[in-house]
Every structure is written in C-alpha cells, then in structure tokens.
Design a protein around this motif. Structure first.
Motif, PDB file in Angstrom:
ATOM      1  N   THR A 113       0.812  -1.227   0.000  1.00 54.55           N
ATOM      2  CA  THR A 113       0.000   0.000   0.000  1.00 54.55           C
ATOM      3  C   THR A 113       0.839   1.266   0.000  1.00 54.55           C
ATOM      4  O   THR A 113       0.327   2.352  -0.228  1.00 54.55           O
ATOM      5  CB  THR A 113      -0.918   0.017   1.243  1.00 54.55           C
ATOM      6  OG1 THR A 113      -0.112  -0.118   2.415  1.00 54.55           O
ATOM      7  CG2 THR A 113      -1.916  -1.130   1.177  1.00 54.55           C
ATOM      8  N   ASP A 114       2.141   1.154   0.251  1.00 51.20           N
ATOM      9  CA  ASP A 114       3.002   2.346   0.382  1.00 51.20           C
ATOM     10  C   ASP A 114       3.750   2.603  -0.915  1.00 51.20           C
ATOM     11  O   ASP A 114       4.938   2.364  -1.022  1.00 51.20           O
ATOM     12  CB  ASP A 114       3.984   2.152   1.548  1.00 51.20           C
ATOM     13  CG  ASP A 114       4.840   3.408   1.762  1.00 51.20           C
ATOM     14  OD1 ASP A 114       4.365   4.496   1.392  1.00 51.20           O
ATOM     15  OD2 ASP A 114       5.957   3.275   2.285  1.00 51.20           O
ATOM     16  N   PHE A 115       3.032   3.087  -1.945  1.00 50.33           N
ATOM     17  CA  PHE A 115       3.667   3.424  -3.204  1.00 50.33           C
ATOM     18  C   PHE A 115       4.063   4.896  -3.129  1.00 50.33           C
ATOM     19  O   PHE A 115       3.331   5.792  -3.520  1.00 50.33           O
ATOM     20  CB  PHE A 115       2.712   3.187  -4.377  1.00 50.33           C
ATOM     21  CG  PHE A 115       3.396   3.171  -5.710  1.00 50.33           C
ATOM     22  CD1 PHE A 115       3.650   1.982  -6.362  1.00 50.33           C
ATOM     23  CD2 PHE A 115       3.794   4.356  -6.330  1.00 50.33           C
ATOM     24  CE1 PHE A 115       4.261   1.965  -7.601  1.00 50.33           C
ATOM     25  CE2 PHE A 115       4.413   4.345  -7.560  1.00 50.33           C
ATOM     26  CZ  PHE A 115       4.646   3.144  -8.196  1.00 50.33           C
ATOM     27  N   ASN A 116       5.247   5.131  -2.587  1.00 45.74           N
ATOM     28  CA  ASN A 116       5.753   6.488  -2.383  1.00 45.74           C
ATOM     29  C   ASN A 116       7.039   6.619  -3.176  1.00 45.74           C
ATOM     30  O   ASN A 116       7.944   5.794  -3.056  1.00 45.74           O
ATOM     31  CB  ASN A 116       5.989   6.716  -0.886  1.00 45.74           C
ATOM     32  CG  ASN A 116       6.614   8.058  -0.600  1.00 45.74           C
ATOM     33  OD1 ASN A 116       7.826   8.217  -0.754  1.00 45.74           O
ATOM     34  ND2 ASN A 116       5.799   9.006  -0.184  1.00 45.74           N
ATOM     35  N   ALA A 117       7.125   7.662  -4.009  1.00 48.13           N
ATOM     36  CA  ALA A 117       8.260   7.781  -4.920  1.00 48.13           C
ATOM     37  C   ALA A 117       9.590   7.803  -4.168  1.00 48.13           C
ATOM     38  O   ALA A 117      10.568   7.178  -4.587  1.00 48.13           O
ATOM     39  CB  ALA A 117       8.107   9.043  -5.775  1.00 48.13           C
ATOM     40  N   VAL A 118       9.665   8.502  -3.036  1.00 46.81           N
ATOM     41  CA  VAL A 118      10.914   8.605  -2.281  1.00 46.81           C
ATOM     42  C   VAL A 118      11.329   7.236  -1.749  1.00 46.81           C
ATOM     43  O   VAL A 118      12.460   6.773  -1.953  1.00 46.81           O
ATOM     44  CB  VAL A 118      10.771   9.615  -1.132  1.00 46.81           C
ATOM     45  CG1 VAL A 118      11.978   9.555  -0.207  1.00 46.81           C
ATOM     46  CG2 VAL A 118      10.592  11.032  -1.688  1.00 46.81           C
ATOM     47  N   SER A 119      10.416   6.576  -1.045  1.00 46.78           N
ATOM     48  CA  SER A 119      10.760   5.277  -0.462  1.00 46.78           C
ATOM     49  C   SER A 119      10.982   4.223  -1.543  1.00 46.78           C
ATOM     50  O   SER A 119      11.831   3.330  -1.394  1.00 46.78           O
ATOM     51  CB  SER A 119       9.660   4.822   0.498  1.00 46.78           C
ATOM     52  OG  SER A 119       8.419   4.715  -0.176  1.00 46.78           O
ATOM     53  N   ASN A 173      14.886  13.567   0.041  1.00 42.90           N
ATOM     54  CA  ASN A 173      14.324  14.429  -0.989  1.00 42.90           C
ATOM     55  C   ASN A 173      14.314  13.709  -2.326  1.00 42.90           C
ATOM     56  O   ASN A 173      15.243  12.972  -2.656  1.00 42.90           O
ATOM     57  CB  ASN A 173      15.105  15.733  -1.104  1.00 42.90           C
ATOM     58  CG  ASN A 173      14.919  16.608   0.129  1.00 42.90           C
ATOM     59  OD1 ASN A 173      13.840  16.642   0.711  1.00 42.90           O
ATOM     60  ND2 ASN A 173      15.984  17.294   0.537  1.00 42.90           N
ATOM     61  N   LEU A 174      13.268  13.960  -3.098  1.00 47.22           N
ATOM     62  CA  LEU A 174      13.062  13.211  -4.327  1.00 47.22           C
ATOM     63  C   LEU A 174      14.119  13.518  -5.389  1.00 47.22           C
ATOM     64  O   LEU A 174      14.615  12.601  -6.059  1.00 47.22           O
ATOM     65  CB  LEU A 174      11.650  13.512  -4.874  1.00 47.22           C
ATOM     66  CG  LEU A 174      11.235  12.752  -6.126  1.00 47.22           C
ATOM     67  CD1 LEU A 174      11.274  11.253  -5.894  1.00 47.22           C
ATOM     68  CD2 LEU A 174       9.827  13.190  -6.567  1.00 47.22           C
ATOM     69  N   ASP A 175      14.471  14.794  -5.535  1.00 44.40           N
ATOM     70  CA  ASP A 175      15.366  15.155  -6.636  1.00 44.40           C
ATOM     71  C   ASP A 175      16.745  14.484  -6.552  1.00 44.40           C
ATOM     72  O   ASP A 175      17.199  13.885  -7.533  1.00 44.40           O
ATOM     73  CB  ASP A 175      15.516  16.679  -6.707  1.00 44.40           C
ATOM     74  CG  ASP A 175      16.264  17.114  -7.949  1.00 44.40           C
ATOM     75  OD1 ASP A 175      15.758  16.866  -9.058  1.00 44.40           O
ATOM     76  OD2 ASP A 175      17.364  17.679  -7.804  1.00 44.40           O
ATOM     77  N   PRO A 176      17.456  14.543  -5.410  1.00 46.58           N
ATOM     78  CA  PRO A 176      18.744  13.850  -5.358  1.00 46.58           C
ATOM     79  C   PRO A 176      18.610  12.338  -5.520  1.00 46.58           C
ATOM     80  O   PRO A 176      19.518  11.687  -6.054  1.00 46.58           O
ATOM     81  CB  PRO A 176      19.293  14.219  -3.973  1.00 46.58           C
ATOM     82  CG  PRO A 176      18.127  14.691  -3.180  1.00 46.58           C
ATOM     83  CD  PRO A 176      17.184  15.277  -4.152  1.00 46.58           C
TER      84      PRO A 176
END
Length: 775
Positions: free
Chosen positions: A248-254, A272-275
């Motif tokens: 259930t945890d579809f998070n771009a960062v993780s 942070n997503l960018d790095p």
C-alpha cells in the motif's frame, strides 16, 4: 469476554442517520410535535461520534473494549434508524391531504411501543432515553480510548483529529523462491521471458517498457515474478536487477530508495526526491536493467510518474515487471504486455497434491477423485461461472440494494463502487455475459465470515442460525432456482398488489417481471412520484390478441418526475398508449428504455426526444419496419438522441430504416445489431454510414447482418475511432479497417468464413475468434 472475529463497521450507518435528521420531513415533524431540540441534540451527538469512528474501527483489532463500544453503537444506530423511519412516516402522514383528514389511512402499528400506538407527547422522552443518553455514554467511552491511545503514540495523531495512519502489516516479498513448491508455471514463465528478452516494439521510443502480471490475491503473481527474476537466461540478459515490494506504500521517495538499495546493497539515506532521482539515473547509466515492483496498489498516475522519468536513463531493452490485483493499476502503467494469471484444473490439482503429500504422505486413490473435484471448484480463483453455486446477479439490482440501505447517495456513485470491485476480481462476469455477474464462492464465504451475526443466510444445504443481532436475512432455495432454470417453471403467483401501494411515497423501483397472474394494478398507482424503475412482463390483464393491452398499459402510466428505467415485455398492442407516443418527452429523467417482444407494434415512440436517455434496447419486434425517431410528429431533428451511449437492436426481421439523427449521436459509444436481415443499408445523407459516430468504440454486427457488413464494405464508412469490432459472418472484411488507427480488437465468430491478409489490418490489431457475449 471474547469478542466476535468480524470487524464491526458503523461508519456506513451514521451518515444515513444524519441525512434523515436533516430531511425536511423530520424538521417539519419536530416543529409540529415540539421535538426540535431533541432532534437537534441527536444530530449533534451523532456528528461527534462520526469524527471518532475512523479511530474506533481501526483500533478494534487491538482493543477488544473498543470493539464492544462499536457493537453497542451499532445496536443504538439500528434502533435510531427504526425510530427515525417511523417518525418520517408520521410526518408524511401529517402533511398528506390524500388521506382525507384521517378518513382513509394506511396504518402500520408502531414497533416502538408495546401497545402499538405512538403518541406525540412520548416522542421527546423516547429520543432522549432510547438514543441520546446511550449515544453520549458511548461517545465518552470511545473518546477516552482515543485520548489514551493517541497520548501513548503521538506519531499516529494528526492535527488533533482522527488517527489516519494505517500500519501496513502485509508481509513483504523478496526475490528468493522455493522451486520445489512451484508447479504448473512453465508456460507462464516462458511467455513473460519472451517479452523480457525481445527487442523494443518501437525502436524510436526511448523508455523502459512495463510488463504487468495481474491476478487475484493468492493466485501466484509473486511466485511467477520470482521464477522469472531467478531464471538463468534472465540473469544473463540483464546487467543489473532489483526487487522491491511496495504494497500500500507506493511512495516515490521510499520506492526509489528501495530500488537503489536493491541495486547496490546500500541505503542512500536521502529524503528528498530530486537527489534520489539523480542518483538512480547515475546508477543505471545506460545499463540494461530489470526491476520487479511487487504488489502495486496505487491507481494514481502521479505516483508512478517520478519513477518513470528517473528510469529513462536505463539502457535499451530494460524492463519493469509489476504485479498487481487491479487491472486499473495495470492500465495506468501502460504496459507493453499484460499477463492475466489463472490456474488450470490440472495445475490447481498438482498444487493441492503437493501440499497434501508434504503434510500427510501419499494420497489414497479413493480420495484423488474428491481432490480433483475440489480443484475444479477452486479453478482460477476468479471462478468460472459454471462452478458457482447460485448468486447470479445484475449490477443495477445490487446498486439498488445499496441505495435502499443508504450506503450510496446516487446510482452513479454505486456504479463507481461496483466497477472498483469488479476491477479487483471481487465480482466476475458470469460466463462472459456483459450484464450478469457472480461472486466467487471463496470470496462469498469470507464475506459471510466477517459479517458476523448481523447478516443471516438461510441455506438448505447447511444448518443456519440467527441471533438477536441479526438484522438482515436472505434465503437460498437452490432447488427451486434449478427447477426454474431447467424447466421454465422466479413465475410468481401474485394476483394483486396492496391497495395502499399508492401511498409509498419513497418507492423507487417496482419490478413486476414475471408476474403473469397479476390481474390489475392498484387504483392511483400513477400518483407515485419517486419511481425510477417500472418493469412488467406477462401482465395477466393482457390477452394474446392484444385487444386490452393498450388499455392496460395506459392505466399503468407512471409519474414522470423520477422514472429512470422502463422495460416493457410481451406487449401485443398494435400501437403504444398515449403516454408513450405523445407524452414520452415529459419523462425527461429516463435513462434506460427496453422494448422487448412487442411483436405487433409497427412504430416506435419519439425516443430521440428523451434528453437523458443513455441505454436503448429494442428486441423481438417482428413487425417493426421503419423507425423514425419522431414518427408521431412527422419530423426529425439533429438535436435528437443527445445522451445515447448504448444501443442494442436485435430480432427485428422487418426493420429497414433507422432515423437519420441516430447516426449523428454525439455520445454513442456501443452499437449492437443482431438478426435484422433487412437492415442492409444506412442513411447515407447523414454524412456517410457510421462515419459521423466519432464516439463509437464498440461495434457488433451479429447474426444475419451480412447485408450491413457488405454495405459498410462498399461505402468504406466506418466509425473513425472504433476500438473493438465483432463480426458474426461475412465473406470478406469491410474496407478501410487499416485506416482505423484506434482499432485494437477484431473478433470473428468461430464459424466466420472471412479471409483476410495481414495488410488489411494495422500491426497492433488483435484478431481472435469467439462469441459476442464473451467480449
């Protein structure tokens, strides 16, 4: 005290009660019977409880005392529903002048009082003692548990409101697989391997192509992905591989962090997503990679987009495999290939045999036959309809039941919920039929187990029971159902309806399908102002010659304000009554119309003037020759059929002409013709055949439509954005199929004799043979 195993859900009931409390009928009653303050106080305490329900329903799994609170709350909610329903009835009675000042009254004895009479002066104390005091006690108790738990776990508190975090306790998968326990997957592995190791389908398009494995929980999606991931050929082909499980945890960062950790064994420790995206692109560096994303649930495209962009630096031939239960998830990721995972009977038996052998040793020959029968029952998990015991149902009927319980506010919302459950294989199509559905036995048994004692089902095959908590009950008499299906014996023996039905102001759906012994309708039934559906078949006042049919149907005129669906079956009149032929446009909320087995009718009502009509079914109209949408008025308008989406015309052997505006319907997306042999050409002055139907996606040309197929072949006028085309029989395919850039599926009847060359079709068109009801 040990609680029951099921979760107790009250959050569906409280909003229903709040809606009833805000109704005009109850406000009027409160004013007349001096109960405004009590009703207002009841609404206030229910509003406070509503804010705590999310916490309580989540906390009941770890705190049995919270579950007891919810059980008490459910009992009070049911009691409140009974009380408010009776109050609403009394309020309607007070205002309804049709009762003649008390001279005529449809009276139901009160269920609230032992003597059966409800007096005005008793209403205030009844609301206070029966509802408000009990609810206030429950609210205090639940709030005490909430404060206690939230103070001990500050992380789970959001803004002083309700706990929103749901701990994901689903087990996480990994890439390791026990091959000794994987049987019957060789063909599935090979199919996916071929897609993994093949070249890019579009060499000019630089992207990582997605392969989706879709199937119900427990069918083996993860195991199949593990087998592919560890295949020697796959290991050799890809330079880098990564396995992540998201649930259930579809998070771009993780998710990107997990991919990086799987690729190089180190946690990037970046938040942070960018790095993270930059590091992933650097790590990929043009290498051919394989990434498995297991157990995807998110259906939001924005969740997927950051990862898709980050993976663009991967080398040519890189692939992503996602496993999911939802076809909607698969569609969102735009896969190059979708693998629907099922089990054959033999594969299911092999798996069962292996597990039995491991636990109990060899299987006695006498038990193998029993085991194979069980395997057939478990086939595919999304069960084939022929093995389902009972439970064939229609989508709209289930939505009506949801609406009657107050779970949904509109049919549109109900349709969205139903489609969601269908996408997740909670429901399945019955034998491929488009409008009939079944529920898998295993899913039904699970639903029955978690529903506890509130829902009672009485089944002749097994012992049944009810308890004081049982509020809903159903009876399953499969022998009677089987007799009806086998011998054509669901007709009802009803001869007359209650005279008081005309007073049922909230009646929305009246289904008299099959009541052929019904002699008449109650006087004044046409005054009902809320009906959305009126379904009649084999009405006993009708005779074979049709002499009385017009008179009978005229007397059944429904109120136009709320009618949403109308079906007329086995009507033998030569023409339809006035309210259909002249007054039909006043039924401006009608969405679905079906006219079936009206064998003597030679004309149709002005159907095109219905502004909201979406679904139209014309079946078994043997003498219908010409259809002019406004035949009574002698004119046609380009503004007709503004909302029509689905049109089915079947078994109209004399039908030669369709109305011109029909072929310009702006929203028509599904069109089916079957057994209309005289309909071999279409009005060309409408702009050319079907070419003006720019929204049409599905076209079915069924049996005895060879003339229309030939007409479309000669005129080269096909809907420009057609997605799916079914043809029952023809000698050659219509010209211009290659020009249909949106065409994806061409289905030919198994007996179709058409010959075609690959040059006649675009390369992405899937051609197969099958029957129209399987599509």
């Amino acid at each position: 005290m040990e609680g029951s195993i099921e979760d107790i859900i009250v959050s569906l009931h409280v909003p229903v009660l709040l809606d009833k409390l805000s109704s005009k009928a109850l406000r009027d009653l409160g004013s007349v019977w001096c109960a405004q303050s009590e009703l207002r106080a009841l609404s206030d305490v229910l509003g406070k409880i509503k804010k705590l329900l999310k916490f309580a329903e989540e906390a009941q799994a770890r705190n049995i005392l919270v579950k007891d609170c919810l059980r008490n709350l459910r009992e009070v909610a049911y009691r409140a529903e009974d009380i408010l329903d009776e109050f609403i009835y009394e309020a309607c009675y007070e205002k309804d002048e049709r009762y003649g000042g008390g001279k005529v009254r449809l009276h139901f004895p009160s269920i609230l009082k032992a003597d059966g009479l409800l007096r005005k002066q008793e209403i205030g104390p009844l609301i206070n003692d029966e509802l408000i005091k009990k609810l206030e006690e429950i609210e205090k108790e639940v709030k005490r548990y909430y404060v206690s738990e939230s103070s001990g776990n500050q992380k789970s508190q959001h803004g002083g409101g309700v706990i929103d975090d749901i701990l994901d306790t689903r087990p996480k998968s990994d890439s390791l697989v026990d091959k000794s326990l994987t049987l019957g997957r060789k063909e599935d592995v090979e199919a996916i391997k071929n897609k993994l190791l093949s070249s890019n389908p579009n060499e000019n398009q630089k992207q990582v192509f997605v392969i989706a494995i879709v199937g119900l929980g427990g069918v083996g999606k993860t195991t199949l992905a593990q087998l592919v991931y560890n295949d020697p050929d796959v290991k050799e082909h890809f330079e880098r591989r990564a396995w992540v499980c998201v649930s259930t945890d579809f998070n771009a960062v993780s998710l990107i962090s997990a991919i990086l950790e799987s690729l190089n064994g180190r946690n990037p420790d970046l938040r942070n997503l960018d790095p993270l995206k930059c590091q992933l692109r650097k790590e990929l560096g043009g290498k051919r990679v394989l990434i498995i994303i297991d157990d995807v649930w998110t259906e939001k495209k924005r969740d997927w987009e950051p990862l898709r962009v980050a993976l663009m630096e991967a080398g040519e031939g890189s692939r992503i495999i996602v496993t999911t239960r939802s076809k909607r998830v698969s569609s969102m990721m735009q896969p190059m290939y979708t693998h629907d995972l099922v089990l054959s009977d033999e594969e299911c038996w092999l798996i069962m045999e292996r597990h039995i052998s491991l636990n109990y040793g060899s299987i006695a020959p006498s038990l193998e036959e029993v085991g194979r029968k069980i395997a057939r029952k478990c086939k595919r998990l999304p069960l084939a309809a022929s093995t389902v015991a009972g439970y064939i149902f229609q989508k709209q009927r289930l939505i009506q039941l949801w609406s009657a319980e107050g779970f949904i506010r509109t049919d549109k919302a109900g349709a969205q919920y139903f489609d969601e459950l269908l996408q997740r294989s909670f429901f399945q199509h019955y034998n491929g039929y488009m409008y009939r559905f079944v529920m898998h036995d295993l899913i039904h048994d699970l639903a029955e187990a978690v529903s506890g004692d509130v829902y009672g089902r009485f089944d002749y095959r097994k012992s049944s029971h009810s308890s004081k908590e049982t509020r809903y009950s159903s009876m399953c008499c499969l022998n009677s159902i089987k007799d009806h299906l086998d011998h054509k014996k669901s007709y009802a023996e009803i001869r007359e309806l209650p005279r008081g039905m005309k007073y049922l102001r909230n009646l929305q759906h009246l289904d008299l399908y099959g009541c052929r012994k019904l002699l008449s309708m109650p006087q004044g039934i046409g005054r009902l102002s809320s009906p959305k559906t009126l379904s009649i078949k084999n009405f006993g006042g009708w005779d074979e010659r049709g002499d009385k049919d017009v008179e009978v149907l005229e007397s059944l005129q429904p109120h136009p304000d709320q009618l949403r669906s109308l079906g007329i079956y086995k009507y033998s009149g030569l023409t339809f009554p006035r309210w259909l032929m002249i007054d039909l446009p006043s039924y401006n909320k009608l969405v679905t119309l079906e006219l079936s087995v009206c064998n003597e009718c030679q004309g149709l009502p002005p159907i095109g003037e219905l502004p909201l009509l979406e679904n139209l079914f014309l079946r078994d109209m043997k003498k219908l020759e010409e259809w002019s949408s406004s035949s009574c008025r002698g004119e046609e308008s380009a503004d007709e059929f503004p909302s029509l989406r689905n049109l089915y015309i079947e078994d109209c052997p004399e039908l030669r002409i369709l109305p011109q505006p029909l072929l310009s319907s702006p929203r028509l997306c599904e069109l089916h013709f079957r057994r209309c042999p005289e309909l071999w050409m279409l009005p060309t002055h409408a702009g050319g055949g079907l070419s003006r139907l720019t929204s049409l996606k599905n076209l079915c040309l069924g049996k005895k439509m060879e003339g229309l197929v030939q007409f479309l072949d000669e005129t080269d006028n096909l809907p420009p954005y057609l997605n799916r085309l079914y043809i029952d029989d023809c000698k050659s395919l219509p010209k211009g199929l290659r020009n249909l850039s949106s065409l994806q599926h061409l289905i030919l009847d198994p007996d179709c004799k058409a010959h075609y060359s690959p040059e006649e079709l675009l390369i992405n068109v899937i051609v197969k043979k099958g029957y129209y009801w399987e599509e």
